[in-house]
Enzyme design. Structure first.
Site, short mmCIF file in Angstrom:
data_model
loop_
_atom_site.label_atom_id
_atom_site.label_comp_id
_atom_site.label_asym_id
_atom_site.label_seq_id
_atom_site.Cartn_x
_atom_site.Cartn_y
_atom_site.Cartn_z
N ASP A 224 -7.83 7.15 2.51
CA ASP A 224 -6.69 7.86 3.10
C ASP A 224 -6.08 8.81 2.08
O ASP A 224 -6.19 8.60 0.87
CB ASP A 224 -5.63 6.86 3.59
CG ASP A 224 -5.18 5.89 2.50
OD1 ASP A 224 -6.04 5.47 1.68
OD2 ASP A 224 -3.98 5.57 2.43
N ASP A 225 -5.43 9.84 2.57
CA ASP A 225 -4.67 10.79 1.74
C ASP A 225 -5.50 11.38 0.60
O ASP A 225 -5.09 11.35 -0.57
CB ASP A 225 -3.40 10.13 1.17
CG ASP A 225 -2.45 9.71 2.28
OD1 ASP A 225 -2.78 9.93 3.46
OD2 ASP A 225 -1.38 9.16 1.98
N GLY B 85 0.80 -1.22 0.00
CA GLY B 85 0.00 0.00 0.00
C GLY B 85 0.83 1.27 0.00
O GLY B 85 0.35 2.33 0.37
N TYR C 124 -6.80 8.67 9.79
CA TYR C 124 -6.51 7.26 10.10
C TYR C 124 -5.46 7.12 11.19
O TYR C 124 -4.91 6.04 11.39
CB TYR C 124 -6.09 6.51 8.83
CG TYR C 124 -5.01 7.19 8.01
CD1 TYR C 124 -3.67 7.03 8.33
CD2 TYR C 124 -5.34 7.99 6.93
CE1 TYR C 124 -2.68 7.67 7.59
CE2 TYR C 124 -4.36 8.63 6.18
CZ TYR C 124 -3.03 8.46 6.52
OH TYR C 124 -2.07 9.09 5.79
N TRP D 52 -3.13 -0.89 10.40
CA TRP D 52 -2.35 -0.71 9.15
C TRP D 52 -1.03 -0.15 9.66
O TRP D 52 -0.94 1.01 10.03
CB TRP D 52 -3.07 0.29 8.26
CG TRP D 52 -2.33 0.80 7.06
CD1 TRP D 52 -1.06 1.32 7.02
CD2 TRP D 52 -2.82 0.88 5.71
NE1 TRP D 52 -0.73 1.71 5.76
CE2 TRP D 52 -1.79 1.46 4.93
CE3 TRP D 52 -4.02 0.54 5.09
CZ2 TRP D 52 -1.93 1.71 3.56
CZ3 TRP D 52 -4.16 0.78 3.72
CH2 TRP D 52 -3.12 1.34 2.97
N ASP D 53 -0.02 -1.00 9.73
CA ASP D 53 1.20 -0.60 10.42
C ASP D 53 2.26 -0.10 9.43
O ASP D 53 2.75 -0.86 8.61
CB ASP D 53 1.74 -1.78 11.24
CG ASP D 53 2.49 -1.28 12.45
OD1 ASP D 53 3.20 -0.26 12.32
OD2 ASP D 53 2.36 -1.89 13.53
N LYS E 194 -0.47 2.39 -4.12
CA LYS E 194 -0.98 3.73 -4.39
C LYS E 194 -0.77 4.13 -5.85
O LYS E 194 -1.56 4.87 -6.41
CB LYS E 194 -0.27 4.75 -3.50
CG LYS E 194 -0.76 4.78 -2.07
CD LYS E 194 -1.99 5.65 -1.95
CE LYS E 194 -2.44 5.89 -0.52
NZ LYS E 194 -2.72 4.71 0.30
N ASN F 186 2.56 -2.47 6.23
CA ASN F 186 2.81 -1.85 4.91
C ASN F 186 4.31 -1.52 4.92
O ASN F 186 4.71 -0.49 5.42
CB ASN F 186 1.96 -0.57 4.82
CG ASN F 186 2.21 0.22 3.55
OD1 ASN F 186 2.33 -0.34 2.46
ND2 ASN F 186 2.31 1.55 3.68
C1 GDL Z 1 0.31 6.87 4.45
C2 GDL Z 1 -0.41 6.09 3.44
C3 GDL Z 1 0.40 4.91 2.93
C4 GDL Z 1 1.90 5.23 2.92
C5 GDL Z 1 2.29 5.51 4.34
C6 GDL Z 1 3.77 5.79 4.55
C7 GDL Z 1 -1.86 5.03 5.14
C8 GDL Z 1 -3.23 4.62 5.55
N1 GDL Z 1 -1.71 5.64 3.95
O1 GDL Z 1 -0.20 7.81 4.96
O2 GDL Z 1 -0.05 4.61 1.64
O3 GDL Z 1 2.63 4.16 2.43
O4 GDL Z 1 1.59 6.64 4.80
O5 GDL Z 1 4.22 6.89 3.83
O6 GDL Z 1 -0.93 4.82 5.88
#
Ligand code: GDL
Length: 471
Positions: free
Chosen positions: A123-124, A16, A171, A230-231, A47, A265
């Site tokens: 998100d974002d 992600g 989030y 979501w780590d 993304k 992630n």
């Molecule tokens: C984020 C983004 C993710 C990104 C991460 C680290 C979430 C929910 N969304 O904000 O896609 O990889 O930061 O930069 O974490």
């Protein structure tokens, strides 16, 4: 009303991050690791798959379908749960039924390729809706709930035991505190989002150093459900100079009982994710208090054969030193931290700059430089390619500092200036981004102040884009 029937604890990986998605071969290796280590879930949501966010309404081509089918089948063949994530939030019009039709069509397309579990990710994105949407739904959160509930119902009609997940616009704790998405966003979610929809959360921060039980309990009250974490602890898409090979850390084992899942992630560079994911699996399945350093050392022993070089194996202690230099976002590993403190102490004149102290420091720095250099001999080339740009930079910095420290041993003078033909202005730390960085100093509390002593000659005129300039 259809509701989902699965209560399985979700443990695994989110693809992600921003940047190039992993290749089919990398995903295939990932699924092998995961099934071996007892991780059960993979969420597909890179993304920068254009069709994940930017042009989310456009269907996949036949070629893209084939690639996605391979991923889905590879995942499911190993007994893992494949979740397909879509991020329509950049430009979705929440109140228009035609948008729901676009979402349905995409989920149908993925369903036909074998997808059974889905996620909508908000998100974002801009936290604004059209006035008509706000009027119809009352709030941004309620508009998103309407879309997610409709799609979850659709998904569960097709797959009653499938999971449906939702990533809120705020989030993490800091975003919620700033009321991103509007006042009461999380409470609205708690009330209006179907109870069986799982909600993602990254902890107090986007990149959370710690996630504690009280933090999650407070959130559970607001969301009226356990979140799925979501780590982003090992994500490195926000900093091209670093990667993270440290252990899963800063979370107590008791966290497992407070959440519906833990998904990481991690680093963009797939080969660098062995320790992050191996230690996550250990965290999820082991017992007793969590010892991140012990998990790190044990994971490194397993990973070490991958570092076989053309001149034989890389010693375990060298691998520890290397990974300590690329440990965790808020923390160097102990050997790297000791080296930094030794160098910084010598330069600040705090330590007695005895010859032996300088020599010991230079020897350790030389060892790290040597380990960086030896990575070029690693037989597993994808691993070396993932490392090479970052370790190059580390070598350069160590080389320069060594020139300064050499002043002490060779001439008895510390802190005199040095020069290097390999680090000339323009080629070294040059370029706009790097020069802009030098204009800002960040302090320990996170605030920035500007440096005002770097101005050159007065600038020429600042031209705007062509259509703004006078004819
Ligand atoms: C984020 C983004 C993710 C990104 C991460 C680290 C979430 C929910 N969304 O904000 O896609 O990889 O930061 O930069 O974490």
């Amino acid at each position: 009303m259809a509701t989902h029937e699965s209560t399985e604890f979700l443990a695994g990986v989110i693809e992600g991050f921003y940047g190039a998605p992993w290749s089919p071969a990398e995903r295939s290796e990932l699924f092998e690791w995961m099934s071996r280590w007892g991780l059960n879930t993979y969420l597909y949501c890179p993304k920068d798959d254009l069709k994940h966010r930017t042009i989310w309404r456009e269907p996949y081509t036949l070629e893209e379908e084939a690639a996605l089918r391979t991923t889905i089948e590879g995942c499911q063949r190993r007994g893992l749960r494949f979740i397909y994530g879509l991020g329509p939030g950049l430009d979705i019009r929440y109140g228009q039924d035609s948008e729901l039709e676009h979402l349905r069509r995409r989920f149908q397309q993925v369903g036909a390729l074998g997808g059974r579990d889905f996620a909508l990710l908000f998100d974002d994105i801009p936290d604004a809706t059209e006035a008509a949407d706000r009027q119809r739904w009352g709030s941004f959160a309620a508009a998103q709930c309407h879309v997610a509930n409709t799609m979850a119902q659709w998904a569960w009609e097709h797959t009653p035991d499938g999971r449906f997940l939702f990533c809120p616009t705020p989030y993490c704790g800091r975003m919620a505190e700033r009321q991103l998405g509007g006042e009461g966003y999380l409470e609205t979610l708690g009330r209006e989002l179907l109870p069986a929809i799982d909600v993602f959360w990254t902890g107090p921060e986007i990149i959370s150093q710690e996630i504690t039980v009280p933090h999650v309990r407070e959130l559970r009250q607001r969301l009226r459900r356990k979140p799925v974490i979501w780590d982003n602890l090992h994500a490195n898409d926000y900093d091209g100079r670093r990667f993270y090979c440290g252990p899963y850390a800063g979370r107590p084992r008791e966290l497992r009982g407070e959440v519906n899942g833990l998904l990481s992630n991690p680093n963009n560079e797939f080969p660098l994710n062995y320790v992050p994911l191996r230690t996550l699996a250990e965290f999820v399945h082991g017992r007793g208090p969590w010892d991140p350093r012990a998990a790190f050392e044990s994971a490194l022993r397993e990973w070490q054969p991958r570092f076989e070089t053309v001149h034989g194996p890389l010693a375990l202690e060298d691998l520890v030193l290397l990974c300590d230099a690329y440990y965790l976002p808020h923390q160097e590993g102990p050997e790297a931290e000791n080296l930094f403190q030794a160098i910084a102490g010598l330069l600040a004149g705090r330590l007695p700059a005895q010859k032996e102290a300088v020599q010991a420091c230079r020897a350790q720095a030389a060892r790290l430089r040597q380990v960086c250099a030896r990575t070029a001999e690693i037989r597993c080339r994808p691993l070396f390619y993932a490392l090479s740009r970052r370790v190059w930079e580390l070598r350069e910095e160590l080389d320069l500092l060594d020139r300064i420290l050499a002043g002490e041993t060779e001439k008895g003078i510390l802190n005199e200036s040095c020069s290097s033909d390999f680090h000339l202005p323009g080629t070294y730390r040059g370029g706009l981004a790097s020069r802009l960085q030098q204009l800002l100093v960040q302090h320990a509390d996170g605030t920035f102040t500007a440096r005002r002593d770097l101005a050159g000659p007065p600038p020429g005129p600042l031209a705007g884009p062509a259509h703004h300039t006078a004819p």
